[in-house]
Design a protein around this motif. Structure first.
Motif, PDB file in Angstrom:
ATOM      1  N   PRO A 216      93.760  16.596 118.759  1.00  0.00           N
ATOM      2  CA  PRO A 216      94.073  15.933 120.026  1.00  0.00           C
ATOM      3  C   PRO A 216      92.896  15.907 120.992  1.00  0.00           C
ATOM      4  O   PRO A 216      92.746  14.957 121.756  1.00  0.00           O
ATOM      5  CB  PRO A 216      95.243  16.755 120.579  1.00  0.00           C
ATOM      6  CG  PRO A 216      95.220  18.054 119.832  1.00  0.00           C
ATOM      7  CD  PRO A 216      94.607  17.770 118.509  1.00  0.00           C
ATOM      8  N   VAL A 217      92.028  16.924 120.947  1.00  0.00           N
ATOM      9  CA  VAL A 217      90.890  16.938 121.880  1.00  0.00           C
ATOM     10  C   VAL A 217      89.780  15.999 121.404  1.00  0.00           C
ATOM     11  O   VAL A 217      89.252  15.196 122.191  1.00  0.00           O
ATOM     12  CB  VAL A 217      90.357  18.377 122.087  1.00  0.00           C
ATOM     13  CG1 VAL A 217      89.099  18.366 122.937  1.00  0.00           C
ATOM     14  CG2 VAL A 217      91.430  19.244 122.742  1.00  0.00           C
ATOM     15  N   GLY A 218      89.440  16.060 120.108  1.00  0.00           N
ATOM     16  CA  GLY A 218      88.382  15.178 119.599  1.00  0.00           C
ATOM     17  C   GLY A 218      88.719  13.717 119.841  1.00  0.00           C
ATOM     18  O   GLY A 218      87.873  12.932 120.292  1.00  0.00           O
TER      19      GLY A 218
ATOM     20  N   ARG B 192      84.916  15.614 105.753  1.00  0.00           N
ATOM     21  CA  ARG B 192      84.700  17.019 106.141  1.00  0.00           C
ATOM     22  C   ARG B 192      83.207  17.279 106.288  1.00  0.00           C
ATOM     23  O   ARG B 192      82.425  16.994 105.376  1.00  0.00           O
ATOM     24  CB  ARG B 192      85.286  17.976 105.095  1.00  0.00           C
ATOM     25  CG  ARG B 192      85.064  19.451 105.445  1.00  0.00           C
ATOM     26  CD  ARG B 192      85.767  20.387 104.492  1.00  0.00           C
ATOM     27  NE  ARG B 192      87.211  20.370 104.649  1.00  0.00           N
ATOM     28  CZ  ARG B 192      87.877  20.988 105.620  1.00  0.00           C
ATOM     29  NH1 ARG B 192      87.234  21.699 106.517  1.00  0.00           N
ATOM     30  NH2 ARG B 192      89.178  20.912 105.681  1.00  0.00           N
ATOM     31  N   VAL B 193      82.815  17.785 107.452  1.00  0.00           N
ATOM     32  CA  VAL B 193      81.403  18.080 107.696  1.00  0.00           C
ATOM     33  C   VAL B 193      81.069  19.440 107.103  1.00  0.00           C
ATOM     34  O   VAL B 193      81.759  20.433 107.362  1.00  0.00           O
ATOM     35  CB  VAL B 193      81.102  18.043 109.218  1.00  0.00           C
ATOM     36  CG1 VAL B 193      79.674  18.499 109.484  1.00  0.00           C
ATOM     37  CG2 VAL B 193      81.338  16.646 109.759  1.00  0.00           C
ATOM     38  N   MET B 194      80.000  19.464 106.308  1.00  0.00           N
ATOM     39  CA  MET B 194      79.629  20.698 105.611  1.00  0.00           C
ATOM     40  C   MET B 194      78.322  21.297 106.138  1.00  0.00           C
ATOM     41  O   MET B 194      78.091  22.481 105.989  1.00  0.00           O
ATOM     42  CB  MET B 194      79.452  20.421 104.101  1.00  0.00           C
ATOM     43  CG  MET B 194      80.669  19.800 103.439  1.00  0.00           C
ATOM     44  SD  MET B 194      82.125  20.841 103.547  1.00  0.00           S
ATOM     45  CE  MET B 194      81.736  22.088 102.318  1.00  0.00           C
TER      46      MET B 194
ATOM     47  N   TYR C  90      95.376  23.328 125.301  1.00  0.00           N
ATOM     48  CA  TYR C  90      95.134  21.888 125.219  1.00  0.00           C
ATOM     49  C   TYR C  90      94.743  21.329 126.587  1.00  0.00           C
ATOM     50  O   TYR C  90      93.893  20.439 126.698  1.00  0.00           O
ATOM     51  CB  TYR C  90      96.379  21.177 124.682  1.00  0.00           C
ATOM     52  CG  TYR C  90      96.223  19.683 124.638  1.00  0.00           C
ATOM     53  CD1 TYR C  90      95.161  19.101 123.943  1.00  0.00           C
ATOM     54  CD2 TYR C  90      97.119  18.841 125.285  1.00  0.00           C
ATOM     55  CE1 TYR C  90      95.003  17.728 123.911  1.00  0.00           C
ATOM     56  CE2 TYR C  90      96.967  17.465 125.248  1.00  0.00           C
ATOM     57  CZ  TYR C  90      95.911  16.913 124.568  1.00  0.00           C
ATOM     58  OH  TYR C  90      95.745  15.555 124.538  1.00  0.00           O
ATOM     59  N   ASN C  91      95.355  21.862 127.644  1.00  0.00           N
ATOM     60  CA  ASN C  91      94.970  21.428 128.986  1.00  0.00           C
ATOM     61  C   ASN C  91      93.483  21.660 129.215  1.00  0.00           C
ATOM     62  O   ASN C  91      92.775  20.783 129.700  1.00  0.00           O
ATOM     63  CB  ASN C  91      95.789  22.188 130.040  1.00  0.00           C
ATOM     64  CG  ASN C  91      97.250  21.762 130.054  1.00  0.00           C
ATOM     65  OD1 ASN C  91      97.569  20.662 130.464  1.00  0.00           O
ATOM     66  ND2 ASN C  91      98.136  22.624 129.574  1.00  0.00           N
ATOM     67  N   PHE C  92      92.998  22.838 128.837  1.00  0.00           N
ATOM     68  CA  PHE C  92      91.564  23.122 128.966  1.00  0.00           C
ATOM     69  C   PHE C  92      90.750  22.126 128.143  1.00  0.00           C
ATOM     70  O   PHE C  92      89.691  21.675 128.561  1.00  0.00           O
ATOM     71  CB  PHE C  92      91.255  24.543 128.484  1.00  0.00           C
ATOM     72  CG  PHE C  92      91.536  25.620 129.500  1.00  0.00           C
ATOM     73  CD1 PHE C  92      91.857  25.302 130.814  1.00  0.00           C
ATOM     74  CD2 PHE C  92      91.455  26.960 129.137  1.00  0.00           C
ATOM     75  CE1 PHE C  92      92.112  26.307 131.744  1.00  0.00           C
ATOM     76  CE2 PHE C  92      91.698  27.967 130.058  1.00  0.00           C
ATOM     77  CZ  PHE C  92      92.024  27.640 131.367  1.00  0.00           C
TER      78      PHE C  92
END
Ligand SMILES: Cc1cc2nc3c(=O)[nH]c(=O)nc-3n(C[C@H](O)[C@H](O)[C@H](O)COP(=O)(O)OP(=O)(O)OC[C@H]3O[C@@H](n4cnc5c(N)ncnc54)[C@H](O)[C@@H]3O)c2cc1C
Length: 395
Positions: free
Chosen positions: A20-22, A137-139, A307-309
């Motif tokens: 949700p943040v990204g 997926r970042v490795m 999540y607010n932060f």
């Protein structure tokens, strides 16, 4: 991204993690005219229609204002938003409680999977400036003075002026960037489930501190006053025992410990369990790399701030980068502001959690004293309420 470059034609920023943040960050950057590419390990279908995960997120007024700006708030169905008007805190089996209430609402409860869904829809609406990549997926991470590069699991290498990691509190990118992180394992787990109950919840949350465990009830149900989310905080061994019970025996245990506050109970959804670990990164930015969401600050859920932060930080980061000045200076301002927003509440939350989960006699006495003091001192109560709602405390 130099001052002279047209931001829409600049190479996209890379956001690792389509949580949700990204996704909200990608929308906020797009609204500031900045293109981004979101790299998410899960398939895109899982972002479009995320499964229910048991988390009910209490949003502050400041968090809601950011979602409204993004149009994400308007995408939620009315039955997905539940008002939280009051919160009552009980110490053990005592009948008297500490009541927190604001003039209007303390906050609004929204299921996490709904927040993920509307964040994804917002990113899709901004497709001109937001590219979504699933199963990415970042490795590996390379950081240089002018930019950065990541390597995906399939070997593809992507270059960018800036990487923002929003890849959860156990962030692999944070580790790859060499940023130390404070981790506080509470040795406890939280179990979540939706429960129907006989007595109405009256839009109030109940937080009951019992010997060895806490039981919180968050009001849900749109217009039905008989549905709540149960949040059980348990020592790890008891959590494992309860997890092993079938639904009927688990509910018997809950009913026996609920002290009849909500009457007869019925399980109304799947049960979920999460370990309780709080995290705080030592730095939020370094060179051409920044941390956002839980990767920066992973809160204990009791004060409902995580999540607010994440939203406050994403809004701040987008605003700073949107100024189109020097990237490192923008990141430094973001890091400083986000620390100001979060550090005190992070430490305060951990102190409260320790006090309310310590079963030794002095701690039990102290928390009784804290609750009594808060009851008798309206300014202290107002301060706590202002924190819950993220509104300024008034006299
Ligand atoms: C029980 C519980 C209750 C909560 N209640 C509240 C509340 O009331 N109020 C509140 O504000 N907050 C609450 N929170 C916190 C909130 O859920 C989190 O702060 C929020 O989900 C964090 O979002 P995020 O996008 O930072 O991370 P996440 O949701 O963890 O998403 C991270 C994403 O990154 C992806 N990813 C990971 N590694 C990689 C990689 N290497 N490459 C690509 N992708 C990767 C993952 O697949 C995932 O999609 C609660 C949390 C819990 C556990």
């Amino acid at each position: 991204m130099s001052r002279s470059q047209d931001p829409a034609s600049a190479p996209p920023l890379l956001i690792v993690g389509g949580g949700p943040v990204g996704l909200s960050l990608a929308c906020l950057l797009a609204d500031a005219g900045l293109p981004s590419r979101v790299l998410e390990a899960q398939p895109l279908a899982a972002l479009a229609d995320p499964p229910e995960d048991g988390r009910e997120i209490a949003l502050t007024q400041r968090g809601i204002a950011i979602l409204q700006r993004l149009g994400a708030w308007q995408d939620l169905a009315p039955e997905e938003c539940h008002p939280l008007r009051r919160a009552r805190v009980f110490n053990g089996a005592q009948a008297d409680s500490l009541l927190f209430e604001a003039g209007s609402e303390l906050g609004t409860l929204v299921p996490n999977h709904a927040l993920r869904r509307v964040a994804h829809a917002g990113a899709r609406r901004r497709a001109e400036l937001v590219e979504l990549r699933g199963e990415a997926r970042v490795m590996a991470l390379e950081l240089g003075p002018e930019g950065a590069a990541v390597t995906l699991a399939d070997g593809e290498r992507l270059q960018t002026p800036l990487v923002v990691a929003a890849d959860s509190r156990f962030s692999a990118l944070r580790r790859l960037a060499g940023i130390p992180c404070e981790m506080l394992d509470f040795g406890r787990s939280v179990q979540l489930a939706r429960i129907e109950h006989e007595r109405p919840h009256e839009d109030q949350a109940l937080e009951c501190f019992h010997h060895g465990h806490t039981m919180a009830w968050l009001p849900l149900g749109g217009r039905s006053p008989h549905l709540s989310s149960l949040v059980l905080t348990l020592p790890a061994d008891l959590a494992e025992t309860l997890r092993g019970l079938d639904d009927a025996r688990w509910l018997d245990w809950v009913q026996a410990h609920a002290q009849g506050r909500l009457g007869r109970l019925r399980l109304a959804g799947p049960r979920h369990q999460y370990p309780l670990v709080a995290t705080y990164a030592q730095r939020f930015a370094s060179g051409r790399f920044a941390l956002a969401g839980d990767a920066a600050v992973g809160m204990h859920p009791v004060t409902a701030h995580g999540y607010n932060f994440g939203l406050y930080g994403a809004a701040r980061l987008a605003e700073e980068l949107g100024r189109r000045g020097n990237v490192e200076q923008a990141l430094a301002r973001y890091a400083e502001g986000h620390r100001r927003d979060t550090q005190l509440i992070y430490r305060g939350t951990n102190t409260v959690v320790k006090l309310f989960t310590d079963e030794r006699a002095p701690a039990r006495l102290l928390r009784r004293g804290v609750l009594d003091l808060a009851q008798r001192l309206p300014p202290l109560k107002r301060l706590i309420t202002a924190q819950l709602t993220a509104r300024p405390a008034s006299n």
